[in-house]
Design a protein around this motif. Sequence first.
Motif, PDB file in Angstrom:
ATOM      1  N   SER A 242      37.777  58.584  58.133  1.00  0.00           N
ATOM      2  CA  SER A 242      37.127  58.434  57.126  1.00  0.00           C
ATOM      3  C   SER A 242      36.876  59.846  56.381  1.00  0.00           C
ATOM      4  CB  SER A 242      35.913  57.894  57.407  1.00  0.00           C
ATOM      5  OG  SER A 242      35.036  58.684  58.281  1.00  0.00           O
ATOM      6  N   MET A 243      37.386  60.972  56.878  1.00  0.00           N
ATOM      7  CA  MET A 243      36.941  62.161  56.437  1.00  0.00           C
ATOM      8  C   MET A 243      37.780  62.331  54.989  1.00  0.00           C
ATOM      9  SD  MET A 243      34.924  63.530  57.869  1.00  0.00           S
ATOM     10  CE  MET A 243      34.712  65.495  57.543  1.00  0.00           C
ATOM     11  N   HIS A 244      38.999  61.669  54.929  1.00  0.00           N
ATOM     12  CA  HIS A 244      40.028  62.126  54.232  1.00  0.00           C
ATOM     13  C   HIS A 244      40.124  61.121  52.941  1.00  0.00           C
ATOM     14  CE1 HIS A 244      40.791  65.647  56.456  1.00  0.00           C
ATOM     15  NE2 HIS A 244      41.002  64.771  57.543  1.00  0.00           N
ATOM     16  N   GLN A 245      39.037  60.348  52.539  1.00  0.00           N
ATOM     17  CA  GLN A 245      39.226  59.803  51.388  1.00  0.00           C
ATOM     18  C   GLN A 245      40.407  58.868  51.350  1.00  0.00           C
ATOM     19  OE1 GLN A 245      38.476  61.739  47.844  1.00  0.00           O
ATOM     20  NE2 GLN A 245      36.558  62.456  48.201  1.00  0.00           N
ATOM     21  N   SER A 249      38.007  54.413  49.893  1.00  0.00           N
ATOM     22  CA  SER A 249      36.920  55.222  50.176  1.00  0.00           C
ATOM     23  C   SER A 249      36.024  55.292  49.369  1.00  0.00           C
ATOM     24  CB  SER A 249      37.513  56.826  50.445  1.00  0.00           C
ATOM     25  OG  SER A 249      36.404  57.546  50.249  1.00  0.00           O
ATOM     26  N   HIS A 251      34.347  57.194  48.126  1.00  0.00           N
ATOM     27  CA  HIS A 251      33.878  58.537  47.609  1.00  0.00           C
ATOM     28  C   HIS A 251      35.242  58.981  46.671  1.00  0.00           C
ATOM     29  CE1 HIS A 251      30.840  58.311  50.413  1.00  0.00           C
ATOM     30  NE2 HIS A 251      31.715  58.401  51.412  1.00  0.00           N
ATOM     31  N   LYS A 341      26.347  56.806  48.602  1.00  0.00           N
ATOM     32  CA  LYS A 341      27.194  57.747  47.927  1.00  0.00           C
ATOM     33  C   LYS A 341      26.013  58.302  47.163  1.00  0.00           C
ATOM     34  CE  LYS A 341      30.946  58.503  44.692  1.00  0.00           C
ATOM     35  NZ  LYS A 341      31.474  57.917  43.673  1.00  0.00           N
ATOM     36  N   SER A 385      31.684  56.886  57.185  1.00  0.00           N
ATOM     37  CA  SER A 385      32.641  56.945  56.093  1.00  0.00           C
ATOM     38  C   SER A 385      31.636  57.532  54.933  1.00  0.00           C
ATOM     39  CB  SER A 385      32.556  55.340  55.651  1.00  0.00           C
ATOM     40  OG  SER A 385      33.194  54.877  56.510  1.00  0.00           O
ATOM     41  N   GLU A 386      30.407  58.188  55.098  1.00  0.00           N
ATOM     42  CA  GLU A 386      29.954  59.012  54.248  1.00  0.00           C
ATOM     43  C   GLU A 386      30.339  60.397  54.113  1.00  0.00           C
ATOM     44  OE1 GLU A 386      25.612  58.263  55.153  1.00  0.00           O
ATOM     45  OE2 GLU A 386      25.679  56.334  54.441  1.00  0.00           O
ATOM     46  N   GLU A 387      30.163  60.863  52.785  1.00  0.00           N
ATOM     47  CA  GLU A 387      30.437  62.454  52.701  1.00  0.00           C
ATOM     48  C   GLU A 387      29.701  63.365  53.600  1.00  0.00           C
ATOM     49  OE1 GLU A 387      31.064  65.008  48.708  1.00  0.00           O
ATOM     50  OE2 GLU A 387      31.177  62.862  48.283  1.00  0.00           O
ATOM     51  N   GLN A 390      27.137  68.954  52.190  1.00  0.00           N
ATOM     52  CA  GLN A 390      27.518  70.195  51.786  1.00  0.00           C
ATOM     53  C   GLN A 390      26.567  71.378  51.944  1.00  0.00           C
ATOM     54  OE1 GLN A 390      30.450  70.529  49.027  1.00  0.00           O
ATOM     55  NE2 GLN A 390      30.328  68.677  48.398  1.00  0.00           N
ATOM     56  N   ARG A 458      23.827  66.321  43.969  1.00  0.00           N
ATOM     57  CA  ARG A 458      23.392  65.811  45.162  1.00  0.00           C
ATOM     58  C   ARG A 458      22.043  65.920  45.696  1.00  0.00           C
ATOM     59  NH1 ARG A 458      27.703  63.785  44.319  1.00  0.00           N
ATOM     60  NH2 ARG A 458      29.721  64.573  44.888  1.00  0.00           N
TER      61      ARG A 458
END
Length: 1064
Positions: A242-245, A249, A251, A341, A385-387, A390, A458
């Motif tokens: 799930s890290m790579h969209q 996805s 995101h 999201k 699955s969440e971003e 950052q 964000r």
Amino acid sequence: MATPGGPRPGNFPPNYSTNTLANNMQNLQINQQQSNNPRGDAPRPPHAAPPGQQPQPFGGNRPRAPPPGVFPRGPVPTNGASQTTLPWNPASTLTSPSSVFQPPPSFIMRTPPPVALASSAGGPVPPPPGAAPLTGPGTRPQPFISAPLTSVPPVLPQMSTSGPSNNGPTAFSSWPSQGGPHFPPAMAGTPQPPAGPPQLPTLMTSGPSAQPLQMRPYFRSPAGASPVTGQPAPPFSAPTQSMHQPSGSPHGMQAWPPQPGQVAPHPPVPGPMQQQRMYGMLPAPPPLPNQSMSLSHTGQSKIDPNQIPRPIRSSSVIIHETRQGNQSSPPPPATSDYIVKDTGNCSPRHMRCTINQIPCTVDVLSTSSMQLALLVQPLALPHPSEEPIQVVDFGENGPVRCSRCKGYINPFMKFIDQGRRFICNLCGFTDETPSDYHCNLGPDGRRRDADERPELCRGTVEFVATKEYMVREPMPAVFFFLIDVSMSAIQTGATAAACSAINQVIDDLPEGPRTMVGIATFDSSIHFYNLKRALQQPLMLIVPDVQDVYTPLQSDIIVHLSECRQHLELLLESIPTMFQNNRTTDSAFGAAIKAAFLAMKSSGGKLLVFQSVLSSIGIGSLSAREAEGRSNKTAGEKEAQKLLQPVDKTLKTMAIEFAEYQVCVDLFITTQTYVDIASISVVTRTTGGQVYYYYPFSALSDPAKLYNDLRWNVTRPQGFEAVMRVRCSQGIQVQEYFGNFCKRIPTDVDLPAIDCNKTIMVTLKHDDKLQEGSECAFQCALLYTTVYGQRRIRVSTLSLPCTTMLSNLFRSADLDTQFACVLKQVASEIPSAPLTQVREQATNVCINILHSYRKFCATASSSGQLILPEALKLLPLYTLALLKSIGLRADGRVDDRSFWINYVSPLSTPLAIPLVYPRMITIHDLDEKDLDDSPIPSPVPLSSEDISDEGIYLLENGEDCLIYVGNSASPDILQQLFGISSIEEIPNQYVLQQYDNPLSKKLNDVVNEIRRQRCSYLRLKLCRKGDPSGMMFFSYMVEDKTPSGLSYVEFLVHIHRQIQSKMA
Ligand SMILES: [Zn+2]
């Protein structure tokens, strides 16, 4: 070099990458077992490899000889519950009136505790009130000086550098006193059922609303709304993909369908601009579309128990965008499965408000009878699955902040004057934009770089902290293990289990040169170990003075993990044998934690204590108060709650000192007896720690849970030496913080440690009016040190619309958050007020809210109807369940209730609901069910009417998992699930096995899924009718009528009657 303020993609906080998280969860060894003997008639070594289960994660984990003294224990009731259940009887006669209503006395509105500041020379100086916030957790502690030995230790260590002990600054008592006001003796502890002639409530579909009656929509997606994701996202199980969209996805660039109204199948909550009418100006409020049911006393038919509101969980995953169209989106229920999201507001995992619109005035709020509070969980686990959050590095200048309120830059700060100035959304002050942060505005009035800068788009970001945020170098990750080796601990297998669990988690400790460990054991004296010396046998250093403790060495007690791994393993393997003939029954628990603290004082860190018996000698020693309370019945009644308070301030004073030096204490209580959790738990509460409770400890079934609890404790996302503050927009201010922390100044909480599970409740109050149509923001800032030594500031911002409309408040009420807040307040009241009073307070919260709704929002309804606002229609059920919980039952063991109170204190919102209203499912028919998304079938109501003698049921509350086997359960199914042929063979101590059949496999899948969802290994217990285990199981049937409690239907009638009497 990172540009100031620029994002650092790829440089996520090392302990917060979803990769790490998912790996942690995957490696949780959630099904680790230690026995291949399902009947438990001969224990295997506690940590031998389980048969046919997941591979052992640790190469060095060898099967070992059984620890000395381990023996299987006989049947011991795990709970003092003695409730029996009566058949469901909705039409039973109601007696004993209780018609006088009073508002809950000071239950919601509390004043902050008085704060005293004190510091003594050389100690950490708490920042004065009004000083710049988040300036770090205190000055570098003075190096301590050891005390001379008062007697010669049997094994003499190098003592040359030892000197007198300095225990640091004397602590003070700014802590809210646990010894609250004393009240008249509690009565019988039983609720007063409503009076009057028996009336049969009727569930009617009538009502002022044209809405169709919605009986169970709460947790379900709206009818017609398709699941927003095509495939389920198993919580916390997908590690990397799930890290790579991937396509699909959440995101990616695609537009997502509008947020479904999760609360009810009604249109989304209208924004403040759409509500033109003012509260109080309505001649008669129009019918609201959010009332779900009515009870009429005039009808003929009885309430159908199948028709009253109960939670329904949707198995589909909800995609939640935190803001849409520049408006805040109400979050999904905390108990639902959702993917966030972050589009400007923080994830509801990090911060939830009890109401998703903020009342403009205190009058509107108090009219609603609802409470305004936040539940913040700053390090909450994301969905895989969440971003990821950052990390933003502003370089040497640090993050941009408001110069007046010190609020952090966030998406709701408004840039004006070509971007040269910005208006703070918290205090309204206008600041100059730092020159290196300037950016022109676009035609929409936003900065042109707003979408590229996480801090401007964000709801949650993490800032790299500058030197300004440090008073010393970020502390290392220190783990100090303190193990009870008294006779009882040894003989019950608790010591062996603790040593084995520690040995297994050593490899899971954070890697790197900054990780340090130490170990000590204790009985009536304290034994440290020199881990550095290259000796065949670890060198033991004994501290016999348990009144004036010291630490025998300044170095070599806490050493770098890389330097001592072999010694540590050898030592842990040896300890059970070294003490196998120990006949010391006394425990110097208080002295031991103090001595360990002295060893950790210069660094801070986590002190993990494994305790088996009541602290009996030395500082902080305790007496068996429980027995005293029982032997003197009159005094016991009068002083019942006193046993739930700490016996004195000794441990509290110690704990405050621990917190000042950034030492966090976690307690693993592996006991057969009373240990006075009320007294010892102040240490965990004050230092940001946690109590784990294994009573009665079973050497057969508990070591796996102990190991998994310890493993999660050290591997979960966490931080050290933290300070947290919540800021609010003008008009609202923080009233009080609740949770596990230390508070030295009113505005901040100090957290020697904080982890992803810890939640803090923040109650709010108005100090001014808010503007209709404006937004009110809340910002939580957590300054902390990662396990890898980075100093970070995690900032979460939530901006909510303000409203003057009472109906908007009810429509946007967040049931899960409101109830979690009630639960926490109830738990904090229990030790200081008579049980009957706390129960009445809890009931009144429910009555007052429903009465306000009835009076102001549903006036057109007939008075014979009980009208429940859609968003809060489960409030009566949860309230009833709370009244029957361990904390509010009159018959529980003192330690069980103390543990319950402590468990609640830092509890997250998603776990608060099942603690009170557990989930129950049928498991005898698991292989007949065709479940699409989740291995867990739909829950069954908590009513004995739904329990069949042929059935087998699993009930879990996030901590305990009871499997109830009906007396007529099929022998074939018993064989498949448990490897037994009749219920007579049900073992008293149960270890889940996986047998070679589909039903057993599905049960294992279900249990593993629950463990994953709850981040808890669960304590499994088999229950059957007619013995204490069965009574314990039925005590969770909260819908039943019991000797001390109403049935659900009766409770609805009771609530209705009270509302009617308030209306009259
Ligand atoms: Zn400000």
